[in-house]
Every structure is written in structure tokens, then in C-alpha cells.
Design a protein around this motif. Structure first.
Motif, PDB file in Angstrom:
ATOM      1  N   GLU A  35       0.819  -1.337   0.095  1.00  0.00           N
ATOM      2  CA  GLU A  35      -0.102   0.045  -0.096  1.00  0.00           C
ATOM      3  C   GLU A  35       1.062   1.220  -0.045  1.00  0.00           C
ATOM      4  O   GLU A  35       2.003   1.237   0.714  1.00  0.00           O
ATOM      5  CB  GLU A  35      -0.749  -0.088   1.442  1.00  0.00           C
ATOM      6  N   ILE A  36       0.404   2.203  -0.792  1.00  0.00           N
ATOM      7  CA  ILE A  36       1.174   3.542  -0.877  1.00  0.00           C
ATOM      8  C   ILE A  36      -0.002   4.580  -0.756  1.00  0.00           C
ATOM      9  O   ILE A  36      -0.950   4.268  -1.175  1.00  0.00           O
ATOM     10  CB  ILE A  36       2.195   3.614  -1.974  1.00  0.00           C
ATOM     11  N   SER A  37       0.383   5.867  -0.308  1.00  0.00           N
ATOM     12  CA  SER A  37      -0.522   6.751  -0.059  1.00  0.00           C
ATOM     13  C   SER A  37      -0.136   8.088  -0.529  1.00  0.00           C
ATOM     14  O   SER A  37       1.263   8.299  -0.511  1.00  0.00           O
ATOM     15  CB  SER A  37      -0.989   7.104   1.438  1.00  0.00           C
ATOM     16  N   ARG A  38      -0.994   9.064  -0.859  1.00  0.00           N
ATOM     17  CA  ARG A  38      -0.425  10.322  -1.495  1.00  0.00           C
ATOM     18  C   ARG A  38      -1.516  11.460  -0.802  1.00  0.00           C
ATOM     19  O   ARG A  38      -2.602  11.151  -1.228  1.00  0.00           O
ATOM     20  CB  ARG A  38      -0.317  10.392  -2.911  1.00  0.00           C
TER      21      ARG A  38
ATOM     22  N   SER B  87      -1.881  -2.732  -3.939  1.00  0.00           N
ATOM     23  CA  SER B  87      -1.473  -3.821  -4.785  1.00  0.00           C
ATOM     24  C   SER B  87      -2.418  -4.715  -5.333  1.00  0.00           C
ATOM     25  O   SER B  87      -2.462  -5.155  -6.338  1.00  0.00           O
ATOM     26  CB  SER B  87      -0.356  -4.341  -4.572  1.00  0.00           C
ATOM     27  N   THR B  88      -3.519  -5.107  -4.542  1.00  0.00           N
ATOM     28  CA  THR B  88      -4.574  -5.783  -4.841  1.00  0.00           C
ATOM     29  C   THR B  88      -5.675  -5.420  -5.887  1.00  0.00           C
ATOM     30  O   THR B  88      -6.437  -6.161  -6.467  1.00  0.00           O
ATOM     31  CB  THR B  88      -5.348  -6.607  -3.564  1.00  0.00           C
ATOM     32  N   ASP B  89      -5.749  -4.007  -5.988  1.00  0.00           N
ATOM     33  CA  ASP B  89      -6.530  -3.367  -6.888  1.00  0.00           C
ATOM     34  C   ASP B  89      -5.832  -2.782  -8.140  1.00  0.00           C
ATOM     35  O   ASP B  89      -6.486  -2.164  -8.911  1.00  0.00           O
ATOM     36  CB  ASP B  89      -7.190  -2.192  -5.925  1.00  0.00           C
ATOM     37  N   THR B  90      -4.673  -3.390  -8.423  1.00  0.00           N
ATOM     38  CA  THR B  90      -4.007  -2.549  -9.695  1.00  0.00           C
ATOM     39  C   THR B  90      -4.818  -2.851 -11.088  1.00  0.00           C
ATOM     40  O   THR B  90      -4.854  -2.069 -11.957  1.00  0.00           O
ATOM     41  CB  THR B  90      -2.433  -3.433  -9.776  1.00  0.00           C
ATOM     42  N   ALA B  91      -5.614  -3.988 -11.122  1.00  0.00           N
ATOM     43  CA  ALA B  91      -6.452  -4.215 -12.480  1.00  0.00           C
ATOM     44  C   ALA B  91      -7.434  -2.813 -12.441  1.00  0.00           C
ATOM     45  O   ALA B  91      -7.720  -2.394 -13.593  1.00  0.00           O
ATOM     46  CB  ALA B  91      -7.162  -5.525 -12.328  1.00  0.00           C
TER      47      ALA B  91
ATOM     48  N   PHE C 286       2.819   2.727 -10.148  1.00  0.00           N
ATOM     49  CA  PHE C 286       2.313   1.920  -9.100  1.00  0.00           C
ATOM     50  C   PHE C 286       1.896   0.607  -9.754  1.00  0.00           C
ATOM     51  O   PHE C 286       2.021  -0.503  -9.400  1.00  0.00           O
ATOM     52  CB  PHE C 286       1.324   2.302  -8.165  1.00  0.00           C
ATOM     53  N   VAL C 287       0.894   0.681 -10.736  1.00  0.00           N
ATOM     54  CA  VAL C 287       0.334  -0.513 -11.583  1.00  0.00           C
ATOM     55  C   VAL C 287       1.703  -1.254 -12.375  1.00  0.00           C
ATOM     56  O   VAL C 287       1.685  -2.512 -12.236  1.00  0.00           O
ATOM     57  CB  VAL C 287      -0.411   0.054 -12.685  1.00  0.00           C
ATOM     58  N   ASP C 288       2.626  -0.416 -12.863  1.00  0.00           N
ATOM     59  CA  ASP C 288       3.765  -0.978 -13.434  1.00  0.00           C
ATOM     60  C   ASP C 288       4.406  -1.874 -12.746  1.00  0.00           C
ATOM     61  O   ASP C 288       4.933  -3.154 -12.880  1.00  0.00           O
ATOM     62  CB  ASP C 288       4.607  -0.036 -14.210  1.00  0.00           C
ATOM     63  N   GLU C 289       4.723  -1.529 -11.263  1.00  0.00           N
ATOM     64  CA  GLU C 289       5.501  -2.259 -10.307  1.00  0.00           C
ATOM     65  C   GLU C 289       4.925  -3.402  -9.813  1.00  0.00           C
ATOM     66  O   GLU C 289       5.369  -4.526  -9.312  1.00  0.00           O
ATOM     67  CB  GLU C 289       5.885  -1.192  -9.475  1.00  0.00           C
TER      68      GLU C 289
END
Length: 169
Positions: free
Chosen positions: A3-6, A64-68, A133-136
Motif C-alpha cells: 500500500e502507498i498513499s499520497r 497492490s490488490t487493486d491494480t487491475a 504503481f500499476v507497472d510495479e
């Protein structure tokens, strides 16, 4: 799960409307790439029938579980940010409850009974952050159709292990 936040800033418009049941309507205007050094609910501009407010800071969380879902939002060509606000204690004051880049979560907010919900265009800076984030972290999940294995569930439905209907008569 990663998880990351901004933190971002949120700008809203309060518009006077001609309606017998309500006298004004709130709508999101933009999400600022950074949080300004401005107090929440500061008036940014005022016209005869509309006032712009800096509503305050909010956090966009990426999982990371929601990248799609993020990938689908970006692939749309016009990525959006969903903003939800709720009236405090039924009064006139609003609180920011959610800012998200996940279209699935955003659509669920529409059905949640949140008082004010809307979308704004995602800025190029935030879109780049989401894309990185999606790419990683994106992992493509392959769908595997389950095959019948001839267990008792199949027999209870009157099927033999090959999937054909049995004739009990």
C-alpha cells in the motif's frame, strides 16, 4: 499486499440552485497534486451563484490488490478521481470521507448513501504516480474454469461423472 498513499488537496463548488427542497448543491471541482498551505474550507473565489472552497487535504491510497482497477481507469483515456463527502450530524458542514482512483470503489460510493459524490479528471501528475504503481505491482490473474470431478454434488443433481444426465426411470 503493498500500500502507498499520497496527500492531495480537494476543491469544491457550492452552487445556488432554484429548487423548492434545497437551496444549494455541492460538487467537486478538482484534486490538487499537492496540499496547499491553506486552511480547510477557505473561500477561493465567489460569484453571484457559486463559491469555490478549498475543502482540505485528503489521502489517495493505492493497494497492490487493486491494480487491475487502476489500470482500467488509466486505460479509459480520461482517468477520473472519485470524491465523497458526508454531512456532519445532518447539518450543513461537510467532511471529506474518501478520495479514490479505484473506479470500482468509486462506483460503490454512489450506492453507499454518501451525501455528496462526484468525479473529477485525474491530473497528469497523479496519473503518472498511479501508472508507476500499476507497472510495479500488477500481476495478471488467469481465469481457470473449474471442471467437474464426479463428486457427490454431481450425483445429487442427477449427473454421471461425465456430466451427462442420468435417467433414473
Amino acid at each position: 499486499m503493498t500500500e502507498i498513499s499520497r496527500e492531495v488537496g480537494v476543491v469544491l463548488r457550492r452552487r445556488v440552485i432554484d429548487n423548492p427542497w434545497i437551496d444549494h448543491m455541492w460538487s467537486p471541482v478538482t484534486v490538487l497534486d499537492d496540499v496547499p498551505a491553506t486552511a480547510p474550507w477557505t473561500v477561493l473565489s465567489q460569484e453571484a451563484d457559486a463559491t469555490l472552497y478549498y475543502a482540505g487535504p485528503a489521502t489517495i491510497d493505492l493497494f497492490s490488490t487493486d491494480t487491475a482497477n487502476y489500470r482500467d481507469n488509466l486505460a479509459d483515456g480520461a482517468p477520473r478521481i472519485w470524491i465523497a463527502l458526508r454531512r456532519q450530524d445532518g447539518g450543513a458542514e461537510l467532511e471529506l470521507t474518501k478520495v479514490t482512483a479505484d473506479p470500482t470503489e468509486g462506483e460503490a460510493l454512489f450506492e453507499s448513501g454518501t451525501d455528496v459524490i462526484g468525479t473529477v479528471p485525474m491530473s497528469p501528475d497523479i496519473a503518472s504516480w498511479v501508472a508507476a504503481f500499476v507497472d510495479e505491482f500488477h500481476v495478471e490473474h488467469v481465469f481457470h474454469k473449474r471442471k467437474r470431478d464426479g463428486t457427490s454434488d454431481d450425483r445429487r443433481r442427477g449427473e454421471d461423472p461425465s456430466g451427462r444426465r442420468r435417467d433414473d426411470a
